[in-house]
Design a protein around this motif. Structure first.
Motif, short mmCIF file in Angstrom:
data_model
loop_
_atom_site.label_atom_id
_atom_site.label_comp_id
_atom_site.label_asym_id
_atom_site.label_seq_id
_atom_site.Cartn_x
_atom_site.Cartn_y
_atom_site.Cartn_z
N ILE A 42 25.28 37.23 38.24
CA ILE A 42 25.78 36.31 37.28
C ILE A 42 27.07 36.90 36.72
CG2 ILE A 42 25.58 35.12 34.92
CD1 ILE A 42 23.87 34.05 37.09
N ASP A 43 27.31 38.31 36.45
CA ASP A 43 28.16 38.88 35.82
C ASP A 43 29.20 38.73 37.11
OD1 ASP A 43 27.15 39.73 33.63
OD2 ASP A 43 26.28 41.90 34.48
N LEU A 44 29.18 39.02 38.31
CA LEU A 44 29.84 39.09 39.45
C LEU A 44 30.51 37.42 39.39
CD1 LEU A 44 28.37 41.21 42.14
CD2 LEU A 44 30.27 41.97 40.58
N LEU A 45 29.54 36.60 39.26
CA LEU A 45 30.16 35.23 39.28
C LEU A 45 31.25 34.79 38.24
CD1 LEU A 45 27.07 33.17 39.99
CD2 LEU A 45 28.94 33.01 41.49
N ALA A 46 30.89 35.45 37.14
CA ALA A 46 31.91 35.30 35.93
C ALA A 46 32.98 35.99 36.12
CB ALA A 46 31.11 35.68 34.81
N PHE A 47 33.08 37.14 36.90
CA PHE A 47 34.12 37.90 37.03
C PHE A 47 35.24 37.14 38.29
CE2 PHE A 47 32.31 42.04 35.40
CZ PHE A 47 32.61 41.88 33.91
N SER A 48 34.35 36.92 39.03
CA SER A 48 35.07 35.95 40.11
C SER A 48 35.53 34.82 39.78
CB SER A 48 34.06 35.75 41.40
OG SER A 48 33.78 36.95 41.73
N GLY A 49 35.11 34.13 38.94
CA GLY A 49 35.23 32.96 38.33
C GLY A 49 36.71 32.78 37.40
N CYS A 77 48.27 36.45 38.68
CA CYS A 77 47.69 37.29 39.47
C CYS A 77 47.78 38.79 38.92
CB CYS A 77 48.54 37.31 40.61
SG CYS A 77 47.92 35.84 41.76
N ALA A 78 48.76 39.00 38.47
CA ALA A 78 48.82 40.29 37.66
C ALA A 78 47.91 40.57 36.65
CB ALA A 78 50.44 40.65 37.04
N ALA A 79 47.92 39.42 35.77
CA ALA A 79 46.94 39.58 34.62
C ALA A 79 45.50 39.70 35.16
CB ALA A 79 47.14 38.38 33.80
N ILE A 80 44.93 39.08 36.20
CA ILE A 80 43.53 39.19 36.58
C ILE A 80 43.47 40.44 37.24
CG2 ILE A 80 43.91 37.92 39.03
CD1 ILE A 80 40.88 37.50 36.69
N ARG A 110 40.52 47.19 34.92
CA ARG A 110 39.95 47.75 33.80
C ARG A 110 38.40 47.69 33.28
NH1 ARG A 110 44.26 47.63 28.90
NH2 ARG A 110 45.76 48.99 30.03
N THR A 111 38.00 46.22 33.92
CA THR A 111 36.68 45.91 33.49
C THR A 111 35.66 46.42 34.59
OG1 THR A 111 37.42 43.94 32.67
CG2 THR A 111 35.15 44.05 33.15
N LEU A 112 36.01 46.47 35.73
CA LEU A 112 34.98 46.95 36.91
C LEU A 112 35.08 48.40 36.99
CD1 LEU A 112 35.60 44.51 39.46
CD2 LEU A 112 33.68 44.50 38.05
N ARG A 113 36.12 49.07 36.43
CA ARG A 113 36.04 50.55 36.57
C ARG A 113 35.11 51.06 35.61
NH1 ARG A 113 41.28 53.04 34.41
NH2 ARG A 113 40.30 52.53 32.54
N SER A 136 39.55 46.94 45.58
CA SER A 136 39.59 46.03 46.59
C SER A 136 38.97 44.66 46.03
CB SER A 136 38.55 46.41 47.67
OG SER A 136 37.25 46.38 47.39
N ILE A 137 38.07 44.45 45.04
CA ILE A 137 37.74 43.37 44.54
C ILE A 137 38.77 42.80 43.66
CG2 ILE A 137 36.28 42.46 42.62
CD1 ILE A 137 34.18 44.75 43.67
N ALA A 138 39.61 43.74 42.77
CA ALA A 138 40.66 43.30 41.99
C ALA A 138 41.70 42.83 43.06
CB ALA A 138 41.07 44.60 41.24
N GLY A 139 42.16 43.49 44.02
CA GLY A 139 43.19 42.81 44.98
C GLY A 139 42.70 41.57 45.77
N ALA A 140 41.43 41.42 45.89
CA ALA A 140 41.13 40.17 46.45
C ALA A 140 41.53 38.74 45.58
CB ALA A 140 39.86 40.11 46.96
#
Length: 148
Positions: A54-61, A90-93, A99-102, A130-134
């Protein structure tokens, strides 16, 4: 309603329920594939984290907010506004995800007192990058064809 081809403020976009369904289905499939890829990556790197699906869904959303801002600005003000607003979103996300995933992915190593610069933690940082760059890539991929 016919509009002049060079009109900046109005778009010749015609609404159809089928198109809306296709766009929503496409975005949902990409979201599910992205979350599954992240879960597989976390498994392969053997990261023990408190992130749930659910966290990953939220971050990806979160990227969908930027996509909406980009498309609306593109429909109202034209292609340059689309690119500028999408670039800013894109820069903001990207910064937000880094910052969050780190914090989430490196929290295990810090809690156990491990060295933060080890090779395993370097893999975690590559995964975070890679997650942030995607996110910007998906934002552009899912919206570029909507602005003409």
């Amino acid at each position: 309603m016919y509009m002049h081809r060079d009109c900046i403020f109005l778009c010749t976009f015609r609404f159809s329920p089928e198109l809306l369904g296709v766009q929503a289905s496409s975005a949902l499939v990409w979201l599910i594939m992205e979350v599954l890829a992240v879960l597989l990556s976390l498994y392969l790197v053997t990261v023990n984290t408190d992130l749930t699906t659910i966290d990953l869904l939220a971050f990806s959303g979160y990227k969908y907010v930027g996509m909406i801002v980009g498309v609306v600005s593109g429909l109202l003000f034209g292609r340059p506004a689309y690119y500028l607003s999408l670039l800013w979103c894109c820069a903001a996300i990207f910064v937000f995800m880094i910052r969050t995933l780190r914090l989430k992915l490196l929290s295990e190593a810090v809690a156990e007192g491990r060295q933060v610069r080890g090779s395993r933690n370097q893999l975690r940082m590559y995964l975070t990058m890679s997650i942030a760059g995607a996110q910007p890539l998906f934002m552009f991929w899912l919206t570029y064809h909507l602005i003409r």
